[in-house]
Design a protein around this motif. Structure first.
Motif, PDB file in Angstrom:
ATOM      1  N   MET A 147      36.936  21.415 -11.831  1.00 47.96           N
ATOM      2  CA  MET A 147      38.247  21.693 -12.508  1.00 47.96           C
ATOM      3  C   MET A 147      38.151  23.466 -12.290  1.00 47.96           C
ATOM      4  O   MET A 147      39.329  24.121 -12.312  1.00 47.96           O
ATOM      5  N   ARG A 148      36.959  24.102 -12.845  1.00 52.68           N
ATOM      6  CA  ARG A 148      37.085  25.485 -12.927  1.00 52.68           C
ATOM      7  C   ARG A 148      37.043  26.182 -11.687  1.00 52.68           C
ATOM      8  O   ARG A 148      37.684  27.219 -11.397  1.00 52.68           O
ATOM      9  N   LYS A 149      36.628  25.437 -10.577  1.00 49.41           N
ATOM     10  CA  LYS A 149      36.471  25.909  -9.317  1.00 49.41           C
ATOM     11  C   LYS A 149      38.050  26.062  -8.639  1.00 49.41           C
ATOM     12  O   LYS A 149      38.496  26.676  -7.993  1.00 49.41           O
ATOM     13  N   ARG A 150      38.831  24.627  -9.008  1.00 54.12           N
ATOM     14  CA  ARG A 150      39.929  24.821  -8.438  1.00 54.12           C
ATOM     15  C   ARG A 150      41.113  25.767  -9.148  1.00 54.12           C
ATOM     16  O   ARG A 150      41.882  26.140  -8.613  1.00 54.12           O
ATOM     17  N   SER A 151      40.421  25.910 -10.617  1.00 54.37           N
ATOM     18  CA  SER A 151      41.453  26.968 -11.203  1.00 54.37           C
ATOM     19  C   SER A 151      41.218  28.304 -10.746  1.00 54.37           C
ATOM     20  O   SER A 151      42.224  29.097 -10.736  1.00 54.37           O
ATOM     21  N   GLU A 152      39.933  28.603 -10.221  1.00 51.52           N
ATOM     22  CA  GLU A 152      39.676  29.863  -9.915  1.00 51.52           C
ATOM     23  C   GLU A 152      40.425  30.080  -8.339  1.00 51.52           C
ATOM     24  O   GLU A 152      40.892  31.189  -8.266  1.00 51.52           O
ATOM     25  N   GLY A 156      43.216  32.715  -7.497  1.00 47.63           N
ATOM     26  CA  GLY A 156      42.990  33.644  -6.619  1.00 47.63           C
ATOM     27  C   GLY A 156      44.258  33.699  -5.591  1.00 47.63           C
ATOM     28  O   GLY A 156      44.899  34.579  -5.178  1.00 47.63           O
ATOM     29  N   ARG A 157      44.867  32.403  -5.324  1.00 46.75           N
ATOM     30  CA  ARG A 157      46.057  31.915  -4.259  1.00 46.75           C
ATOM     31  C   ARG A 157      47.209  32.808  -4.918  1.00 46.75           C
ATOM     32  O   ARG A 157      48.095  33.386  -4.241  1.00 46.75           O
ATOM     33  N   ALA A 158      47.498  32.611  -6.256  1.00 48.09           N
ATOM     34  CA  ALA A 158      48.701  33.085  -6.950  1.00 48.09           C
ATOM     35  C   ALA A 158      48.527  34.666  -6.836  1.00 48.09           C
ATOM     36  O   ALA A 158      49.709  35.164  -6.505  1.00 48.09           O
ATOM     37  N   SER A 159      47.590  35.252  -6.701  1.00 50.41           N
ATOM     38  CA  SER A 159      47.325  36.943  -7.082  1.00 50.41           C
ATOM     39  C   SER A 159      47.585  37.177  -5.614  1.00 50.41           C
ATOM     40  O   SER A 159      48.353  38.144  -5.403  1.00 50.41           O
ATOM     41  N   GLU A 160      47.183  36.479  -4.641  1.00 43.56           N
ATOM     42  CA  GLU A 160      47.340  36.729  -3.077  1.00 43.56           C
ATOM     43  C   GLU A 160      48.950  36.585  -2.641  1.00 43.56           C
ATOM     44  O   GLU A 160      49.584  37.621  -1.956  1.00 43.56           O
ATOM     45  N   LEU A 161      49.629  35.759  -3.335  1.00 44.65           N
ATOM     46  CA  LEU A 161      51.061  35.285  -3.030  1.00 44.65           C
ATOM     47  C   LEU A 161      51.810  36.622  -3.494  1.00 44.65           C
ATOM     48  O   LEU A 161      52.829  37.147  -2.960  1.00 44.65           O
ATOM     49  N   VAL A 162      51.410  37.018  -4.774  1.00 44.11           N
ATOM     50  CA  VAL A 162      52.199  38.117  -5.607  1.00 44.11           C
ATOM     51  C   VAL A 162      52.081  39.400  -4.623  1.00 44.11           C
ATOM     52  O   VAL A 162      53.034  40.325  -4.412  1.00 44.11           O
ATOM     53  N   LEU A 188      48.568  26.281 -15.256  1.00 40.72           N
ATOM     54  CA  LEU A 188      48.687  27.256 -16.175  1.00 40.72           C
ATOM     55  C   LEU A 188      47.963  28.557 -15.744  1.00 40.72           C
ATOM     56  O   LEU A 188      48.401  29.593 -15.843  1.00 40.72           O
ATOM     57  N   THR A 189      46.892  28.453 -15.200  1.00 42.88           N
ATOM     58  CA  THR A 189      46.337  29.554 -14.421  1.00 42.88           C
ATOM     59  C   THR A 189      46.816  30.499 -13.430  1.00 42.88           C
ATOM     60  O   THR A 189      46.949  31.567 -13.418  1.00 42.88           O
ATOM     61  N   VAL A 194      50.143  35.247 -12.223  1.00 44.78           N
ATOM     62  CA  VAL A 194      51.352  35.933 -11.852  1.00 44.78           C
ATOM     63  C   VAL A 194      51.811  37.126 -12.963  1.00 44.78           C
ATOM     64  O   VAL A 194      52.146  38.147 -12.609  1.00 44.78           O
ATOM     65  N   VAL A 195      51.553  36.581 -14.293  1.00 43.45           N
ATOM     66  CA  VAL A 195      51.812  37.615 -15.293  1.00 43.45           C
ATOM     67  C   VAL A 195      50.977  38.604 -15.363  1.00 43.45           C
ATOM     68  O   VAL A 195      51.377  40.099 -15.467  1.00 43.45           O
ATOM     69  N   CYS A 196      49.475  38.482 -15.172  1.00 43.58           N
ATOM     70  CA  CYS A 196      48.507  39.506 -15.212  1.00 43.58           C
ATOM     71  C   CYS A 196      48.802  40.700 -13.846  1.00 43.58           C
ATOM     72  O   CYS A 196      48.134  41.629 -14.353  1.00 43.58           O
ATOM     73  N   ASN A 197      48.971  39.914 -13.076  1.00 45.64           N
ATOM     74  CA  ASN A 197      49.026  40.721 -11.784  1.00 45.64           C
ATOM     75  C   ASN A 197      50.272  41.491 -11.320  1.00 45.64           C
ATOM     76  O   ASN A 197      50.774  41.627 -10.257  1.00 45.64           O
ATOM     77  N   GLY A 198      51.160  41.696 -12.527  1.00 46.89           N
ATOM     78  CA  GLY A 198      52.602  42.206 -12.274  1.00 46.89           C
ATOM     79  C   GLY A 198      53.463  41.512 -11.330  1.00 46.89           C
ATOM     80  O   GLY A 198      54.563  41.880 -10.806  1.00 46.89           O
ATOM     81  N   GLY A 199      53.254  39.983 -11.274  1.00 47.25           N
ATOM     82  CA  GLY A 199      54.020  39.346 -10.386  1.00 47.25           C
ATOM     83  C   GLY A 199      55.582  39.020 -11.113  1.00 47.25           C
ATOM     84  O   GLY A 199      56.463  38.993 -10.562  1.00 47.25           O
ATOM     85  N   VAL A 200      55.786  39.200 -12.378  1.00 45.70           N
ATOM     86  CA  VAL A 200      57.102  39.276 -12.871  1.00 45.70           C
ATOM     87  C   VAL A 200      57.967  40.213 -12.538  1.00 45.70           C
ATOM     88  O   VAL A 200      59.106  40.139 -12.063  1.00 45.70           O
ATOM     89  N   ALA A 201      57.526  41.371 -12.454  1.00 47.39           N
ATOM     90  CA  ALA A 201      58.172  42.429 -11.915  1.00 47.39           C
ATOM     91  C   ALA A 201      58.584  42.603 -10.518  1.00 47.39           C
ATOM     92  O   ALA A 201      59.619  42.972 -10.079  1.00 47.39           O
ATOM     93  N   VAL A 202      57.531  42.085  -9.824  1.00 45.32           N
ATOM     94  CA  VAL A 202      57.717  41.741  -8.296  1.00 45.32           C
ATOM     95  C   VAL A 202      58.808  40.696  -7.950  1.00 45.32           C
ATOM     96  O   VAL A 202      59.828  40.896  -7.414  1.00 45.32           O
TER      97      VAL A 202
END
Length: 457
Positions: A147-152, A156-162, A188-189, A194-202
């Motif tokens: 679960m933790r690996k999938r979460s990580e 990471g993929r969400a940050s890449e997409l941002v 949820l992760t 998205v929020v932590c990497n500035g994705g909302v503004a993007v």
């Protein structure tokens, strides 16, 4: 009486088979624990788990059970008493295994039997089942690491997409938004990333005057799933962004229209919200079309919820009446479920506070029969709104409206309210309306003057 001998199945549940300790590999192979998927079986010999670097990483079993919240757990891990995963399994002389706390509580109630077999115990001692505990720990630890690996990976993929959204355009942007929307909806992760990497503004920055509906619908779908702060909400209140959201509310798919509705509702909650944002003929028409869409009823509740919030802004009420909202909502009432009906009656009651709202309600032939029908039928709140509307109409045109109301059975319904256990204010209002009807229709045949007099007194 000969000593009780556990069956082969019970010996396996206790962790032994023919004198051999049952390890995890054997348990999986024999089908006792089911299959461990998505990775190799962890070995119990690693001391409870291995970290990413190969060193021991001891995690609390209770924490793993709570955080995983799995729906499917091997039956041998479940305590027969609580039906919850065991954290400290102990075995009785009958060979049955229970969570220590649960079986000791069973004994404390004076029950000296085995809860599963109901056999009388010849030995009250409990033996820690360390093998089963190790199997439980290893199984949950394996699932937890996966679960933790999938979460990580998701994070990471969400940050890449941002980051990708900052660079790409056209169809590539749409594809990136779709993938990000799917990740954010499922994890949820991903939303946190998205929020932590500035994705909302993007994502918010993608909305504007020349944004396509393909990009806009995906962006709005992402935003409605995030916890937007005040800065993000204020940013979304820019006229060009609001105009795009209203356009999609009118022309988008049902899912997009519902998402736009929810996003506008989020903006209304902002303390810096300005009423002129919702003073839009196009927005109100779009919401009415949403709640009247008979092909797909999923938009009715969010649409009415937003209209209720909009009605709290008095500056918009006259515009709402002017687009024919009153008659459309009245005609919609018979098809609504209780939750939606309460919202619609609240809106109509609010509109009845305006002179033009009263006139529109009076001119609609279905208003009075519908309001009488809803008295004491759905909920006390519905009764309150319907009664308020009837009082407003009867005070506006006593002879005309009271006559129609009495013909629809108002007197009997008011007597029912007065004799019920409703709020005292409702009873008082019912008495006043009943008195008004009695003064105008004292000679009617369907309700006796004596009965009215006694009720009013």
């Amino acid at each position: 009486m000969p000593p009780y001998q556990p069956s082969r199945r019970e010996r396996i549940g206790g962790g032994y088979e023919d004198g051999q300790v049952l390890d995890l590999d054997t348990a999986v192979k024999d089908g006792v624990l089911g299959s461990l998927t998505e990775g190799a079986v962890a070995s119990p010999g690693c001391g409870g788990g291995c970290g990413d670097g190969g060193g021991p990483e001891k995690l609390d079993l209770r924490r793993m059970i709570v955080e995983l919240d799995l729906s499917e757990i091997p039956s041998v891990f479940i305590c027969p008493i609580s039906l919850e995963p065991m954290q400290d399994p102990v075995t009785l002389c009958t060979g049955q295994t229970y969570e220590r706390f649960n079986i000791l509580k069973w004994f404390s109630l004076g029950r000296l039997t085995c809860p599963t077999t109901m056999q009388e115990l010849w030995d009250e001692s409990v033996t820690p089942n360390r093998t089963l505990h190790q199997l439980i720990y290893t199984w949950f630890h394996h699932k937890y690491l996966l679960m933790r690996k999938r979460s990580e990976d998701v994070q990471g993929r969400a940050s890449e997409l941002v980051e990708t959204l900052k660079k790409v355009k056209g169809q590539a942007r749409v594809h990136a938004l779709k993938e990000l929307r799917q990740l954010a909806a499922a994890h949820l992760t991903a939303r946190k990333a998205v929020v932590c990497n500035g994705g909302v503004a993007v994502v918010t920055g993608l909305l504007g005057r020349f944004t396509s509906h393909a990009v806009g619908s995906e962006s709005v779908a992402i935003l409605v799933g995030l916890d937007l702060d005040s800065e993000a909400r204020i940013n979304l209140m820019e006229p060009a962004k609001v105009s795009l959201i209203v356009d999609m509310l009118n022309e988008g798919s049902m899912e997009t229209r519902i998402n736009c509705t929810r996003l506008i509702g989020t903006l209304i909650e902002e303390k810096e919200f300005r009423s002129e944002i919702i003073s839009s003929h196009s927005m109100l028409v779009g919401l009415l079309r949403l709640v009247k869409d008979t092909r797909n009823s999923s938009g009715i509740l969010p649409g009415l919820s937003l209209l209720k919030s909009i009605c709290l802004h008095k500056q918009v009420l006259s515009l709402f009446v002017s687009i024919g909202a009153v008659s459309q909502l009245v005609d919609l009432l018979p098809s609504l479920d209780p939750d939606c009906l309460e919202l619609a009656l609240f809106i109509l009651d609010t509109l009845s506070s305006l002179p033009e709202g009263k006139s529109a309600l009076k001119d609609c032939p279905n208003t009075i029969p519908s309001m009488v029908r809803f008295l004491m039928r759905i909920s006390e709140s519905c009764t309150q709104y319907a009664l308020s509307i009837l009082r407003a109409l009867c005070n506006l045109a006593p002879e005309e409206c009271a006559a129609r109301a009495v013909d629809a059975g108002l007197a009997q319904k008011l007597l029912l309210v007065i004799q019920s256990g409703c709020d005292s204010t409702l009873k008082q209002q019912s008495s006043e309306l009943l008195k008004l009807c009695s003064l105008i229709f004292s000679d009617t045949n369907f309700i006796s003057k004596f009965k009215l007099t006694r009720t009013i007194q």
